[in-house]
Design a protein around this motif. Structure first.
Motif, mmCIF file in Angstrom:
data_model
loop_
_atom_site.group_PDB
_atom_site.id
_atom_site.type_symbol
_atom_site.label_atom_id
_atom_site.label_comp_id
_atom_site.label_asym_id
_atom_site.label_seq_id
_atom_site.Cartn_x
_atom_site.Cartn_y
_atom_site.Cartn_z
ATOM 1 N N ALA A 156 0.695 -1.378 0.181
ATOM 2 C CA ALA A 156 0.037 0.074 -0.037
ATOM 3 C C ALA A 156 0.771 1.411 -0.047
ATOM 4 O O ALA A 156 0.612 2.149 -0.742
ATOM 5 N N LEU A 157 2.051 1.270 0.619
ATOM 6 C CA LEU A 157 2.839 2.434 0.708
ATOM 7 C C LEU A 157 3.394 2.763 -0.628
ATOM 8 O O LEU A 157 3.449 3.761 -0.975
ATOM 9 N N GLY A 158 3.976 1.567 -1.270
ATOM 10 C CA GLY A 158 4.652 1.861 -2.650
ATOM 11 C C GLY A 158 3.608 2.195 -3.450
ATOM 12 O O GLY A 158 3.847 3.215 -4.542
ATOM 13 N N VAL A 159 2.376 1.434 -3.525
ATOM 14 C CA VAL A 159 1.253 1.607 -4.760
ATOM 15 C C VAL A 159 0.637 3.184 -4.556
ATOM 16 O O VAL A 159 0.537 4.052 -5.594
ATOM 17 N N ARG A 160 0.525 3.540 -3.148
ATOM 18 C CA ARG A 160 0.006 5.010 -3.025
ATOM 19 C C ARG A 160 0.718 6.022 -3.499
ATOM 20 O O ARG A 160 0.474 7.107 -4.230
ATOM 21 N N LEU A 161 2.137 5.898 -3.185
ATOM 22 C CA LEU A 161 3.206 6.978 -3.644
ATOM 23 C C LEU A 161 3.237 6.866 -5.163
ATOM 24 O O LEU A 161 3.261 8.080 -5.892
ATOM 25 N N THR A 162 3.250 5.857 -5.835
ATOM 26 C CA THR A 162 3.331 5.705 -7.358
ATOM 27 C C THR A 162 2.064 6.206 -7.810
ATOM 28 O O THR A 162 2.368 6.910 -8.893
ATOM 29 N N ALA A 163 0.902 5.684 -7.269
ATOM 30 C CA ALA A 163 -0.264 6.081 -8.194
ATOM 31 C C ALA A 163 -0.344 7.400 -8.156
ATOM 32 O O ALA A 163 -0.852 8.435 -9.128
ATOM 33 N N ASN A 164 -0.255 8.307 -6.987
ATOM 34 C CA ASN A 164 -0.446 9.812 -6.781
ATOM 35 C C ASN A 164 0.544 10.647 -7.976
ATOM 36 O O ASN A 164 -0.018 11.485 -8.511
ATOM 37 N N LEU A 165 1.819 10.077 -7.812
ATOM 38 C CA LEU A 165 2.557 10.928 -8.714
ATOM 39 C C LEU A 165 2.429 10.643 -10.292
ATOM 40 O O LEU A 165 2.560 11.502 -10.920
ATOM 41 N N THR A 166 2.367 9.315 -10.501
ATOM 42 C CA THR A 166 1.722 9.065 -12.120
ATOM 43 C C THR A 166 0.521 9.801 -12.178
ATOM 44 O O THR A 166 0.670 10.318 -13.551
ATOM 45 N N ALA A 167 -0.363 9.598 -11.632
ATOM 46 C CA ALA A 167 -1.665 10.474 -12.159
ATOM 47 C C ALA A 167 -1.300 11.882 -12.146
ATOM 48 O O ALA A 167 -1.932 12.502 -13.203
ATOM 49 N N GLY A 168 -0.700 12.493 -11.429
ATOM 50 C CA GLY A 168 -0.312 13.978 -11.551
ATOM 51 C C GLY A 168 0.279 14.322 -12.682
ATOM 52 O O GLY A 168 -0.034 15.184 -13.494
ATOM 53 N N HIS A 169 1.519 13.521 -13.036
ATOM 54 C CA HIS A 169 2.217 13.760 -14.280
ATOM 55 C C HIS A 169 1.511 13.410 -15.636
ATOM 56 O O HIS A 169 1.652 14.191 -16.633
ATOM 57 N N LEU A 170 0.558 12.466 -15.434
ATOM 58 C CA LEU A 170 -0.220 12.111 -16.662
ATOM 59 C C LEU A 170 -1.228 13.421 -16.785
ATOM 60 O O LEU A 170 -1.133 13.668 -17.970
ATOM 61 N N LEU A 171 -1.710 13.853 -15.820
ATOM 62 C CA LEU A 171 -2.771 15.087 -16.045
ATOM 63 C C LEU A 171 -2.117 16.305 -16.608
ATOM 64 O O LEU A 171 -2.487 17.022 -17.538
ATOM 65 N N ILE A 172 -0.775 16.417 -16.107
ATOM 66 C CA ILE A 172 -0.277 17.702 -16.672
ATOM 67 C C ILE A 172 0.274 17.226 -18.025
ATOM 68 O O ILE A 172 0.396 18.251 -18.787
ATOM 69 N N GLN A 173 0.875 16.200 -18.308
ATOM 70 C CA GLN A 173 1.074 16.047 -19.919
ATOM 71 C C GLN A 173 -0.222 15.944 -20.739
ATOM 72 O O GLN A 173 -0.070 16.610 -21.813
ATOM 73 N N LEU A 174 -1.385 15.478 -20.197
ATOM 74 C CA LEU A 174 -2.553 15.843 -21.156
ATOM 75 C C LEU A 174 -3.039 17.031 -21.291
ATOM 76 O O LEU A 174 -3.274 17.457 -22.233
ATOM 77 N N LEU A 175 -2.941 17.938 -20.335
ATOM 78 C CA LEU A 175 -3.378 19.258 -20.279
ATOM 79 C C LEU A 175 -2.372 20.174 -21.121
ATOM 80 O O LEU A 175 -2.695 20.917 -21.746
ATOM 81 N N SER A 176 -1.001 19.854 -20.938
ATOM 82 C CA SER A 176 -0.257 20.494 -21.598
ATOM 83 C C SER A 176 -0.169 20.184 -23.135
ATOM 84 O O SER A 176 -0.069 21.129 -24.153
ATOM 85 N N THR A 177 -0.556 18.941 -23.572
ATOM 86 C CA THR A 177 -0.697 18.661 -25.085
ATOM 87 C C THR A 177 -1.883 19.403 -25.739
ATOM 88 O O THR A 177 -1.861 19.614 -26.623
#
Length: 227
Positions: A156-177
């Motif tokens: 849970a610790l590893g997935v929480r950190l990975t999922a939150n950062l991955t989701a944020g980076h993907l949203l930034i990438q989508l909006l910038s595109t």
């Protein structure tokens, strides 16, 4: 050239050699080094004050025997915070978006807290698997559930950190595109998406700081149960 939005999470390589180690080491170079002078500069004073407040808040609910963990937990907090923040800059890579790295941090630390509890207070450590006053018929089921809950903590610790950062980076990438594409087609929409992108970037900075703190805080809670 990126062929997928998930390409940004691939480990950077140069001539077939992974550069992930450099991405982990470089953030430490941005921290000011301590000096032997009586009076430090403002940046170093602010850093020492922040670290002192963090240690005080983190170690307050933990018994005296667990205070020896102050140094590794503080170093972990500084590492995660710097990596998460620098990963938001252009042309950088965020190592904490790799689940393997996050599990590599979470599993050994979690296992160390469990082994400390088993060595110092085995009765209390095993007592966490069975709440007091449990009916006899529910004891086998609750022991199994609590055991699964115990072993799922590092995941849970590893997935929480990975999922939150991955989701944020993907949203930034989508909006910038979307902003880049809409600039020449629909300028008003491009201005709106750019504004949302700016707000999302500010939010992602806060998420990067909060997730580093949450990771270390949960680890301190696991330590608190076993000391």
């Amino acid at each position: 050239m990126m062929t997928s939005f998930f390409d940004q999470f691939m480990s950077p390589t140069l001539m077939g050699i992974s550069l992930l180690t450099i991405a982990l080491v470089i953030p430490w170079l941005f921290f000011p080094a301590p000096t032997s002078r009586w009076l430090n500069n403002r940046l170093l004073t602010l850093q020492n004050w922040s670290i002192g407040k963090f240690i005080l808040q983190l170690m307050a609910p933990i018994n005296l025997g667990g205070h020896k963990w102050a140094l590794p937990l503080t170093a972990l907090m500084l590492m995660l915070l710097s990596i998460n923040m620098l990963g938001l800059l252009p042309y950088t890579q965020t190592p904490t978006t790799q689940l393997s790295m996050n599990l590599g941090l979470a599993v050994p630390l979690w296992l160390a807290t469990v082994l400390i509890g088993m060595r110092n207070q085995p009765t209390v450590a095993l007592g966490h698997l069975l709440p007091e006053g449990t009916p006899l018929l529910l004891i086998p089921a609750l022991v199994i559930i609590e055991t699964i809950s115990l072993f799922i903590r590092p995941l849970a610790l590893g997935v929480r950190l990975t999922a939150n950062l991955t989701a944020g980076h993907l949203l930034i990438q989508l909006l910038s595109t979307a902003t880049f594409v809409m600039t020449s087609v629909l300028p008003p929409v491009a201005i709106f998406t750019a504004t949302v992108l700016l707000l999302l970037t500010v939010l992602e900075v806060a998420v990067a700081m909060i997730q580093a703190y949450v990771f270390v805080l949960l680890m301190s809670l696991y330590l608190q149960e076993n000391v």
